[in-house]
Write a protein that holds these residues in place. Structure first.
Motif, PDB file in Angstrom:
ATOM      1  N   VAL A 160      29.082  59.019  47.877  1.00 44.87           N
ATOM      2  CA  VAL A 160      28.796  57.593  48.111  1.00 44.87           C
ATOM      3  C   VAL A 160      29.956  56.733  47.623  1.00 44.87           C
ATOM      4  CG1 VAL A 160      27.498  57.363  45.917  1.00 44.87           C
ATOM      5  CG2 VAL A 160      27.145  55.686  47.735  1.00 44.87           C
ATOM      6  N   GLU A 161      30.274  55.698  48.400  1.00 45.18           N
ATOM      7  CA  GLU A 161      31.300  54.740  47.950  1.00 45.18           C
ATOM      8  C   GLU A 161      30.959  53.331  48.406  1.00 45.18           C
ATOM      9  OE1 GLU A 161      33.463  55.831  45.868  1.00 45.18           O
ATOM     10  OE2 GLU A 161      33.892  57.891  46.500  1.00 45.18           O
ATOM     11  N   VAL A 162      31.270  52.394  47.519  1.00 45.50           N
ATOM     12  CA  VAL A 162      31.250  50.979  47.878  1.00 45.50           C
ATOM     13  C   VAL A 162      32.682  50.483  47.643  1.00 45.50           C
ATOM     14  CG1 VAL A 162      30.116  48.756  47.532  1.00 45.50           C
ATOM     15  CG2 VAL A 162      28.829  50.853  47.207  1.00 45.50           C
ATOM     16  N   LEU A 163      33.575  50.949  48.517  1.00 49.11           N
ATOM     17  CA  LEU A 163      35.005  50.648  48.343  1.00 49.11           C
ATOM     18  C   LEU A 163      35.297  49.159  48.508  1.00 49.11           C
ATOM     19  CD1 LEU A 163      36.517  53.685  50.287  1.00 49.11           C
ATOM     20  CD2 LEU A 163      36.546  53.329  47.819  1.00 49.11           C
ATOM     21  N   SER A 164      34.401  48.459  49.232  1.00 52.84           N
ATOM     22  CA  SER A 164      34.640  47.025  49.458  1.00 52.84           C
ATOM     23  C   SER A 164      34.742  46.258  48.136  1.00 52.84           C
ATOM     24  CB  SER A 164      33.526  46.421  50.321  1.00 52.84           C
ATOM     25  OG  SER A 164      32.271  46.608  49.701  1.00 52.84           O
ATOM     26  N   ARG A 165      34.158  46.818  47.061  1.00 50.24           N
ATOM     27  CA  ARG A 165      34.184  46.117  45.763  1.00 50.24           C
ATOM     28  C   ARG A 165      35.500  46.346  45.015  1.00 50.24           C
ATOM     29  NH1 ARG A 165      28.380  45.858  45.414  1.00 50.24           N
ATOM     30  NH2 ARG A 165      28.062  44.521  47.217  1.00 50.24           N
ATOM     31  N   ILE A 166      36.315  47.338  45.440  1.00 51.83           N
ATOM     32  CA  ILE A 166      37.620  47.536  44.770  1.00 51.83           C
ATOM     33  C   ILE A 166      38.768  47.358  45.774  1.00 51.83           C
ATOM     34  CG2 ILE A 166      36.705  49.017  42.921  1.00 51.83           C
ATOM     35  CD1 ILE A 166      38.089  51.400  44.510  1.00 51.83           C
ATOM     36  N   THR A 167      38.441  46.709  46.896  1.00 52.99           N
ATOM     37  CA  THR A 167      39.447  46.459  47.930  1.00 52.99           C
ATOM     38  C   THR A 167      40.120  45.120  47.690  1.00 52.99           C
ATOM     39  OG1 THR A 167      38.206  47.742  49.558  1.00 52.99           O
ATOM     40  CG2 THR A 167      39.746  46.123  50.422  1.00 52.99           C
ATOM     41  N   ASP A 168      41.446  45.115  47.739  1.00 51.58           N
ATOM     42  CA  ASP A 168      42.200  43.861  47.645  1.00 51.58           C
ATOM     43  C   ASP A 168      42.259  43.268  49.051  1.00 51.58           C
ATOM     44  OD1 ASP A 168      43.980  41.806  47.430  1.00 51.58           O
ATOM     45  OD2 ASP A 168      45.449  42.924  46.224  1.00 51.58           O
ATOM     46  N   TRP A 169      41.436  42.270  49.288  1.00 56.25           N
ATOM     47  CA  TRP A 169      41.321  41.701  50.642  1.00 56.25           C
ATOM     48  C   TRP A 169      42.525  40.844  51.017  1.00 56.25           C
ATOM     49  CZ3 TRP A 169      38.104  44.085  53.683  1.00 56.25           C
ATOM     50  CH2 TRP A 169      36.992  44.712  53.145  1.00 56.25           C
ATOM     51  N   THR A 170      43.567  40.831  50.153  1.00 55.71           N
ATOM     52  CA  THR A 170      44.815  40.162  50.538  1.00 55.71           C
ATOM     53  C   THR A 170      45.905  41.197  50.856  1.00 55.71           C
ATOM     54  OG1 THR A 170      45.721  40.064  48.275  1.00 55.71           O
ATOM     55  CG2 THR A 170      44.294  38.228  48.961  1.00 55.71           C
ATOM     56  N   ASP A 171      45.598  42.491  50.704  1.00 54.97           N
ATOM     57  CA  ASP A 171      46.602  43.546  50.918  1.00 54.97           C
ATOM     58  C   ASP A 171      46.343  44.248  52.252  1.00 54.97           C
ATOM     59  OD1 ASP A 171      48.315  45.697  50.861  1.00 54.97           O
ATOM     60  OD2 ASP A 171      47.247  46.761  49.243  1.00 54.97           O
ATOM     61  N   PRO A 210      49.513  58.496  40.501  1.00 57.91           N
ATOM     62  CA  PRO A 210      49.887  57.107  40.811  1.00 57.91           C
ATOM     63  C   PRO A 210      50.073  56.803  42.303  1.00 57.91           C
ATOM     64  CG  PRO A 210      51.175  57.977  38.967  1.00 57.91           C
ATOM     65  CD  PRO A 210      50.440  59.138  39.563  1.00 57.91           C
ATOM     66  N   ASP A 211      50.007  57.818  43.174  1.00 63.11           N
ATOM     67  CA  ASP A 211      50.104  57.541  44.614  1.00 63.11           C
ATOM     68  C   ASP A 211      48.843  56.891  45.160  1.00 63.11           C
ATOM     69  OD1 ASP A 211      52.675  58.397  45.040  1.00 63.11           O
ATOM     70  OD2 ASP A 211      52.102  60.453  45.528  1.00 63.11           O
ATOM     71  N   LEU A 212      47.728  57.019  44.415  1.00 57.10           N
ATOM     72  CA  LEU A 212      46.450  56.463  44.891  1.00 57.10           C
ATOM     73  C   LEU A 212      45.550  56.263  43.677  1.00 57.10           C
ATOM     74  CD1 LEU A 212      44.438  55.739  47.108  1.00 57.10           C
ATOM     75  CD2 LEU A 212      44.035  58.164  47.489  1.00 57.10           C
ATOM     76  N   TYR A 213      45.441  55.003  43.223  1.00 57.71           N
ATOM     77  CA  TYR A 213      44.697  54.803  41.976  1.00 57.71           C
ATOM     78  C   TYR A 213      44.239  53.358  41.817  1.00 57.71           C
ATOM     79  CZ  TYR A 213      48.787  52.721  39.529  1.00 57.71           C
ATOM     80  OH  TYR A 213      49.823  51.910  39.136  1.00 57.71           O
ATOM     81  N   MET A 214      43.355  53.165  40.832  1.00 55.94           N
ATOM     82  CA  MET A 214      42.966  51.817  40.444  1.00 55.94           C
ATOM     83  C   MET A 214      43.389  51.679  38.984  1.00 55.94           C
ATOM     84  SD  MET A 214      39.320  49.906  40.774  1.00 55.94           S
ATOM     85  CE  MET A 214      38.602  50.253  39.190  1.00 55.94           C
ATOM     86  N   PRO A 215      44.437  50.888  38.694  1.00 56.55           N
ATOM     87  CA  PRO A 215      45.051  50.930  37.363  1.00 56.55           C
ATOM     88  C   PRO A 215      44.130  50.494  36.224  1.00 56.55           C
ATOM     89  CG  PRO A 215      46.461  49.755  38.938  1.00 56.55           C
ATOM     90  CD  PRO A 215      45.157  49.992  39.623  1.00 56.55           C
ATOM     91  N   GLN A 230      46.510  39.954  37.410  1.00 60.31           N
ATOM     92  CA  GLN A 230      47.540  40.832  38.004  1.00 60.31           C
ATOM     93  C   GLN A 230      46.970  41.737  39.102  1.00 60.31           C
ATOM     94  OE1 GLN A 230      49.025  42.783  34.460  1.00 60.31           O
ATOM     95  NE2 GLN A 230      50.529  41.177  34.061  1.00 60.31           N
ATOM     96  N   ARG A 231      45.737  41.532  39.455  1.00 64.02           N
ATOM     97  CA  ARG A 231      45.061  42.272  40.543  1.00 64.02           C
ATOM     98  C   ARG A 231      45.062  43.782  40.303  1.00 64.02           C
ATOM     99  NH1 ARG A 231      44.262  38.284  43.973  1.00 64.02           N
ATOM    100  NH2 ARG A 231      43.427  39.512  45.685  1.00 64.02           N
ATOM    101  N   LEU A 232      44.870  44.169  39.039  1.00 64.96           N
ATOM    102  CA  LEU A 232      44.924  45.586  38.681  1.00 64.96           C
ATOM    103  C   LEU A 232      43.582  46.296  38.858  1.00 64.96           C
ATOM    104  CD1 LEU A 232      47.161  45.488  35.459  1.00 64.96           C
ATOM    105  CD2 LEU A 232      47.835  45.863  37.838  1.00 64.96           C
ATOM    106  N   HIS A 233      42.535  45.535  39.243  1.00 68.70           N
ATOM    107  CA  HIS A 233      41.223  46.161  39.432  1.00 68.70           C
ATOM    108  C   HIS A 233      40.966  46.501  40.902  1.00 68.70           C
ATOM    109  CE1 HIS A 233      39.830  45.431  35.268  1.00 68.70           C
ATOM    110  NE2 HIS A 233      40.659  44.396  35.354  1.00 68.70           N
ATOM    111  N   TYR A 234      42.066  46.630  41.644  1.00 72.69           N
ATOM    112  CA  TYR A 234      41.951  47.002  43.057  1.00 72.69           C
ATOM    113  C   TYR A 234      42.633  48.335  43.322  1.00 72.69           C
ATOM    114  CZ  TYR A 234      40.692  42.108  43.885  1.00 72.69           C
ATOM    115  OH  TYR A 234      40.069  40.900  43.863  1.00 72.69           O
ATOM    116  N   LEU A 235      42.201  48.991  44.403  1.00 74.03           N
ATOM    117  CA  LEU A 235      42.823  50.248  44.818  1.00 74.03           C
ATOM    118  C   LEU A 235      44.273  50.003  45.235  1.00 74.03           C
ATOM    119  CD1 LEU A 235      41.223  52.795  47.228  1.00 74.03           C
ATOM    120  CD2 LEU A 235      43.399  51.779  47.844  1.00 74.03           C
ATOM    121  N   LYS A 236      45.180  50.838  44.720  1.00 77.42           N
ATOM    122  CA  LYS A 236      46.612  50.778  45.094  1.00 77.42           C
ATOM    123  C   LYS A 236      46.976  52.103  45.741  1.00 77.42           C
ATOM    124  CE  LYS A 236      46.986  47.185  42.216  1.00 77.42           C
ATOM    125  NZ  LYS A 236      47.029  45.823  42.697  1.00 77.42           N
ATOM    126  N   MET A 237      47.825  52.033  46.738  1.00 77.19           N
ATOM    127  CA  MET A 237      48.127  53.282  47.452  1.00 77.19           C
ATOM    128  C   MET A 237      49.546  53.292  47.996  1.00 77.19           C
ATOM    129  SD  MET A 237      46.157  54.732  50.788  1.00 77.19           S
ATOM    130  CE  MET A 237      46.841  53.495  51.863  1.00 77.19           C
TER     131      MET A 237
END
Ligand code: ACO
Length: 347
Positions: A160-171, A210-215, A230-237
């Motif tokens: 299960v995932e609710v990725l929308s809650r850790i998605t940076d909607w500006t990226d 670090p290629d795919l993480y939420m810092p 610093q938008r560090l609570h979003y998924l980075k890839m």
């Protein structure tokens, strides 16, 4: 040794219970996605992107977004009830719950414990597995080994995932790729036989984390006003790097499973790969010389729901009548960790 009593039309028979290793059979599946649909056209209003770019580069057309006030355990609950109904079981029959997720309700308690309470199950063991998009594969393998050892009879396995809650909607590099959803399977202990999970394979390369993480949000960088700013609570890839690993690792999982189960690649009836990008799926099929018509794809409807993709796809494939008794079905995935792996099932 304990005795098994079985009742059938010819009466009651008694036989000694085998001591294993037991077969782990998928007795039921189910899935649940939120009602709210977000299309590529909707994303055009949020970031500088286009339906054409998203469709061409990813194969995605729409994804589902969880309603305010709902969390991962709510989606998981709906999927779990469907899987239980499919297996003809109730929550009282379960003796272990494993949830693969990176977007659980909260850091702790585990979403598996939240789900146990919502299901009204007994005080059975419950735990989460964090393996990124390979979460369902890791969870299913764990269930298989508990069952093979004879520890448990009926295990509920959820992705299960609710990725929308850790998605940076500006990226635009990540927000177009992600969606929400849940899938569940009931794994049942059965006497050794031809059906069930024939092989599993799990791997990880922590140096590529670090290629795919939420810092932020964990003990390394706890939540502060600065971490939020610093938008560090979003998924980075690092999308390009992940793309190459994805193709290589899912092809490796396929080959390892075929070898360890001693089956022929051409005998696989249905391949269900992680739905991260249509081009990744096509590249895996090309690398393996595996016919694309035997690959299940539903990425256009749900995008990447991380640990939920393979089990949502398996449930859809079954409900469409694409899985028959005796078929060989393989799930392969890769994800944050980096992790990868697969499971081969004789239906
Ligand atoms: N819309 C329009 N243009 C975009 C978008 C977008 N949404 N995103 C990126 N671009 C641009 C880039 O800025 C770049 O422009 P430039 O050439 O002017 O610099 C151009 O498109 C090409 O960018 P690439 O990154 O080279 O595009 P690529 O074809 O590699 O596709 C993608 C990017 C889709 C991210 C791909 O690399 C991919 O799928 N990678 C794997 C992703 C993945 O599987 N992640 C793991 C799962 S995520 C999770 O675990 C939940």
């Amino acid at each position: 040794m304990s005795i098994v009593r079985e009742t059938n039309e010819t009466g009651v028979t008694e036989r000694p219970e085998p001591t294993g290793p037991w077969s782990a059979v998928i007795a039921g599946t189910g899935h649940a996605v939120p009602d709210k649909v977000m299309t590529n056209a909707d994303l055009e209003k949020l970031v500088d992107t286009s339906d054409e770019w998203i469709t061409e580069r990813t194969g995605m057309k729409e994804r589902r977004i969880t309603a305010d006030g709902e969390a991962a355990s709510d989606l998981a609950l709906r999927a779990a009830h469907r899987a239980l109904d499919d297996a003809g079981l109730t929550p009282a029959d379960l003796d272990l719950i494993i949830v693969g997720t990176v977007t659980g309700d909260m850091l702790f308690p585990s979403t598996a414990c939240v789900l146990q309470a919502k299901l009204g199950a007994r005080n059975i063991a419950a735990m989460d597995v964090s393996a990124g998009c390979s979460g369902f594969i890791y969870a299913l393998s764990t269930a298989r080994h508990f069952i093979a050892a004879g520890t448990y009879r009926n295990v509920l396995v959820v992705g299960v995932e609710v990725l929308s809650r850790i998605t940076d909607w500006t990226d635009r590099g990540t927000c177009v790729l992600l969606g929400d959803g849940a899938g569940a399977a009931i794994v049942r202990r059965a006497p050794p036989g031809p059906q069930g999970i024939l092989a599993d394979f799990l791997a990880a390369d922590g140096t590529r984390g670090p290629d795919l993480y939420m810092p932020a949000g964990g003990s390394a960088i706890p939540a502060t006003a600065q971490s939020v700013q610093q938008r560090l609570h979003y998924l980075k890839m690092n999308g390009n790097a992940i793309f190459k690993v994805a193709v290589r690792s899912m092809a490796e999982a396929f080959n390892r499973l075929v070898r360890s189960a001693r089956v022929k690649a051409e005998d696989i009836n249905l391949l269900i790969p992680h739905q991260a990008n249509l081009r990744i799926i096509q590249a895996v099929a090309r690398t393996l010389h595996f016919p694309e018509k035997k690959v299940f794809i539903n990425i256009e409807k749900y995008a990447n729901t991380s640990s939920a993709t393979t089990i949502i796809a398996l449930d859809e494939a079954r409900r469409k009548g694409l899985v028959h008794v005796g078929d060989l079905v393989m799930l392969v995935a890769f994800g944050a960790g980096l992790t990868w792996g697969g499971v081969l099932i004789r239906w």
